[in-house]
Motif scaffolding. Structure first.
Motif, PDB file in Angstrom:
ATOM      1  N   ALA A   1       0.687  -1.200  -0.086  1.00  0.00           N
ATOM      2  CA  ALA A   1      -0.020   0.127  -0.029  1.00  0.00           C
ATOM      3  C   ALA A   1       0.868   1.122   0.044  1.00  0.00           C
ATOM      4  O   ALA A   1       0.480   2.317  -0.528  1.00  0.00           O
ATOM      5  CB  ALA A   1      -1.042  -0.119   1.157  1.00  0.00           C
ATOM      6  N   LEU A   2       1.913   1.284   0.625  1.00  0.00           N
ATOM      7  CA  LEU A   2       2.742   2.410   0.657  1.00  0.00           C
ATOM      8  C   LEU A   2       3.550   2.501  -0.765  1.00  0.00           C
ATOM      9  O   LEU A   2       3.578   3.586  -1.259  1.00  0.00           O
ATOM     10  CB  LEU A   2       4.108   2.131   1.685  1.00  0.00           C
ATOM     11  CG  LEU A   2       5.365   3.087   1.743  1.00  0.00           C
ATOM     12  CD1 LEU A   2       4.745   4.526   2.009  1.00  0.00           C
ATOM     13  CD2 LEU A   2       6.136   2.706   2.827  1.00  0.00           C
ATOM     14  N   LYS A   3       4.008   1.485  -1.143  1.00  0.00           N
ATOM     15  CA  LYS A   3       4.588   1.601  -2.646  1.00  0.00           C
ATOM     16  C   LYS A   3       3.615   1.849  -3.761  1.00  0.00           C
ATOM     17  O   LYS A   3       4.072   2.387  -4.665  1.00  0.00           O
ATOM     18  CB  LYS A   3       5.027   0.014  -2.923  1.00  0.00           C
ATOM     19  CG  LYS A   3       6.105   0.192  -4.441  1.00  0.00           C
ATOM     20  CD  LYS A   3       6.817  -1.249  -4.563  1.00  0.00           C
ATOM     21  CE  LYS A   3       7.613  -0.938  -5.762  1.00  0.00           C
ATOM     22  NZ  LYS A   3       8.203  -2.156  -6.330  1.00  0.00           N
TER      23      LYS A   3
ATOM     24  N   ALA B   1       8.403   4.934  -4.714  1.00  0.00           N
ATOM     25  CA  ALA B   1       9.590   4.217  -5.091  1.00  0.00           C
ATOM     26  C   ALA B   1      10.655   5.248  -5.311  1.00  0.00           C
ATOM     27  O   ALA B   1      11.792   4.821  -5.001  1.00  0.00           O
ATOM     28  CB  ALA B   1       9.231   3.481  -6.412  1.00  0.00           C
ATOM     29  N   ALA B   2      10.423   6.292  -5.791  1.00  0.00           N
ATOM     30  CA  ALA B   2      11.335   7.321  -6.100  1.00  0.00           C
ATOM     31  C   ALA B   2      12.106   7.733  -4.774  1.00  0.00           C
ATOM     32  O   ALA B   2      13.056   8.086  -4.410  1.00  0.00           O
ATOM     33  CB  ALA B   2      11.049   8.596  -6.894  1.00  0.00           C
TER      34      ALA B   2
ATOM     35  N   ILE C   1      10.513  -5.475  -1.490  1.00  0.00           N
ATOM     36  CA  ILE C   1       9.527  -4.999  -2.331  1.00  0.00           C
ATOM     37  C   ILE C   1       9.990  -3.831  -3.057  1.00  0.00           C
ATOM     38  O   ILE C   1       9.601  -3.646  -4.346  1.00  0.00           O
ATOM     39  CB  ILE C   1       8.247  -4.549  -1.539  1.00  0.00           C
ATOM     40  CG1 ILE C   1       7.417  -5.754  -0.995  1.00  0.00           C
ATOM     41  CG2 ILE C   1       7.205  -3.515  -2.084  1.00  0.00           C
ATOM     42  CD1 ILE C   1       6.255  -5.485   0.018  1.00  0.00           C
ATOM     43  N   PHE C   2      10.860  -2.904  -2.503  1.00  0.00           N
ATOM     44  CA  PHE C   2      11.283  -1.660  -3.206  1.00  0.00           C
ATOM     45  C   PHE C   2      12.609  -1.841  -3.948  1.00  0.00           C
ATOM     46  O   PHE C   2      12.713  -1.454  -4.902  1.00  0.00           O
ATOM     47  CB  PHE C   2      11.562  -0.560  -2.003  1.00  0.00           C
ATOM     48  CG  PHE C   2      10.245  -0.129  -1.626  1.00  0.00           C
ATOM     49  CD1 PHE C   2       9.700   1.003  -2.207  1.00  0.00           C
ATOM     50  CD2 PHE C   2       9.745  -0.241  -0.517  1.00  0.00           C
ATOM     51  CE1 PHE C   2       8.864   1.863  -2.051  1.00  0.00           C
ATOM     52  CE2 PHE C   2       8.570   0.350   0.012  1.00  0.00           C
ATOM     53  CZ  PHE C   2       8.161   1.301  -0.849  1.00  0.00           C
ATOM     54  N   PHE C   3      13.386  -2.853  -3.558  1.00  0.00           N
ATOM     55  CA  PHE C   3      14.749  -3.049  -4.298  1.00  0.00           C
ATOM     56  C   PHE C   3      14.980  -4.735  -4.900  1.00  0.00           C
ATOM     57  O   PHE C   3      16.035  -4.824  -5.149  1.00  0.00           O
ATOM     58  CB  PHE C   3      16.042  -2.907  -3.199  1.00  0.00           C
ATOM     59  CG  PHE C   3      15.811  -1.551  -2.521  1.00  0.00           C
ATOM     60  CD1 PHE C   3      16.044  -0.313  -3.148  1.00  0.00           C
ATOM     61  CD2 PHE C   3      15.214  -1.320  -1.143  1.00  0.00           C
ATOM     62  CE1 PHE C   3      15.888   0.838  -2.737  1.00  0.00           C
ATOM     63  CE2 PHE C   3      15.175   0.007  -0.916  1.00  0.00           C
ATOM     64  CZ  PHE C   3      15.296   1.068  -1.430  1.00  0.00           C
TER      65      PHE C   3
ATOM     66  N   ASP D   1      11.825  -5.890  -9.957  1.00  0.00           N
ATOM     67  CA  ASP D   1      10.436  -5.647  -9.490  1.00  0.00           C
ATOM     68  C   ASP D   1       9.623  -6.984  -9.419  1.00  0.00           C
ATOM     69  O   ASP D   1       8.460  -7.116  -9.651  1.00  0.00           O
ATOM     70  CB  ASP D   1       9.541  -4.373 -10.298  1.00  0.00           C
ATOM     71  CG  ASP D   1       8.799  -3.749  -9.150  1.00  0.00           C
ATOM     72  OD1 ASP D   1       8.832  -3.988  -7.956  1.00  0.00           O
ATOM     73  OD2 ASP D   1       7.861  -3.168  -9.570  1.00  0.00           O
ATOM     74  N   LEU D   2      10.179  -7.955  -9.123  1.00  0.00           N
ATOM     75  CA  LEU D   2       9.753  -9.337  -9.354  1.00  0.00           C
ATOM     76  C   LEU D   2       8.448  -9.462  -8.074  1.00  0.00           C
ATOM     77  O   LEU D   2       7.381  -9.943  -8.260  1.00  0.00           O
ATOM     78  CB  LEU D   2      10.540 -10.534  -8.879  1.00  0.00           C
ATOM     79  CG  LEU D   2      11.407 -10.626 -10.078  1.00  0.00           C
ATOM     80  CD1 LEU D   2      12.560 -11.803  -9.701  1.00  0.00           C
ATOM     81  CD2 LEU D   2      10.931 -11.064 -11.417  1.00  0.00           C
TER      82      LEU D   2
END
Length: 291
Positions: free
Chosen positions: A32-34, A40-41, A93-95, A99-100
């Motif tokens: 939900a945050l992403k 992402a930036a 999730i972020f790295f 972005d699998l």
């Protein structure tokens, strides 16, 4: 001899949330945050800020309940295992290359499974908040309701405060102004479990846990499948609102109808015509006299 139903509900009430259900909760919260614009930036530009925001999403309910009970708000950092688990999920999730993780989460069955498991953790959080508040205020049912609600859905309040600090806060997204589905269903659960804890509701705890969890999981999954934001008990909410708070509005509408009745049946217009004709005759007589 206990029935199979009691065996099922008691086994369910003894289910441990660690690690699988906690993983689902962290996964849904961080995703939900992403999904926020520019998240992402921010993670690439300022990883510490992104990590701290993710921890607020994952442990916001515990932080808010600690603040309300005058406990250290950073006490959640003492649970090293959960912090490491949530941080690992935030990192992949972020790295994650290519972005699998986000691509795998985009499949609807995965989202339904994760959301359903997250709703299960909501029940445990509400019960934990109610029990914890009762240890401070014995049978203080109002405090128990507030802390149970804060533990189960306080993450939305904490994240709103985080958005306010960053300058991304919007009034239409404030939980105090317009409660979302998680806040409403958590408040309902907190009231129910508080009444059960204070012996005002004649039902066993394990049965209530099972029934409430089935209700919130089914509701959440049906909302995701139908892509609808309406809650199944919305008609009941509207009816209760009209019964408790709609009397003044009903009286005002009745008064407006009564005021518009004389003008609608034509008597007002017919009565005004003789008055206008009489005034014209008086003016004509007056002009003749002056001539």
């Amino acid at each position: 001899m206990e029935s199979p139903w009691d065996d099922l509900t008691q086994a369910f009430s003894r289910t441990s949330m660690f690690p699988f259900f906690d993983i689902a909760h962290y996964l849904v919260s961080v995703m939900a945050l992403k999904n926020r614009p520019g998240a992402a930036a921010v993670a690439w530009r300022n990883p510490i800020s992104s990590w701290f925001t993710a921890m607020l999403h994952c442990f916001g309910g515990g932080i808010l309940s600690c603040i309300l009970l005058a406990e250290p708000p950073l006490r959640f950092l003492a649970n090293h295992t959960n912090i490491l688990l949530a941080s690992s999920i935030w990192y992949i999730i972020f790295f994650c290359p290519y972005d699998l993780v986000s691509q795998g989460y985009s499949f609807l069955p995965v989202q339904l499974l994760a959301a359903g498991m997250k709703e299960v953790t909501r029940t445990w959080k509400i019960i934990g908040g109610v029990t914890h508040a009762n240890s401070y205020y014995r049978n203080g049912w109002l405090v128990m309701i507030v802390i149970g609600w804060a533990r189960g859905a306080g993450g939305t309040i904490i994240t709103n405060f985080e958005q306010l600090v960053k300058g991304d806060w919007k009034p239409e997204g404030d939980e105090w102004m317009k409660m979302s589905y998680p806040s409403k269903v958590t408040l309902l659960g907190s009231v129910i479990f508080t009444f059960q804890h204070t012996k005002h509701l004649a039902i066993s705890k394990h049965n209530l846990m099972f029934l409430y969890t089935i209700f919130i999981v089914t509701t959440k999954i049906s909302m995701m499948i139908t892509e609808s934001s309406t809650v199944t008990f919305a008609p009941f909410e509207d009816t209760l609102s009209r019964m408790l708070f709609g009397w003044q509005q009903q009286f005002s509408t009745c008064e407006k109808k009564n005021e518009t009745k004389p003008s609608s049946n034509g008597t007002g217009s017919s009565a005004s015509k003789p008055m206008a004709e009489a005034s014209d005759n008086i003016k004509k007589k007056h002009t003749k006299k002056t001539e």
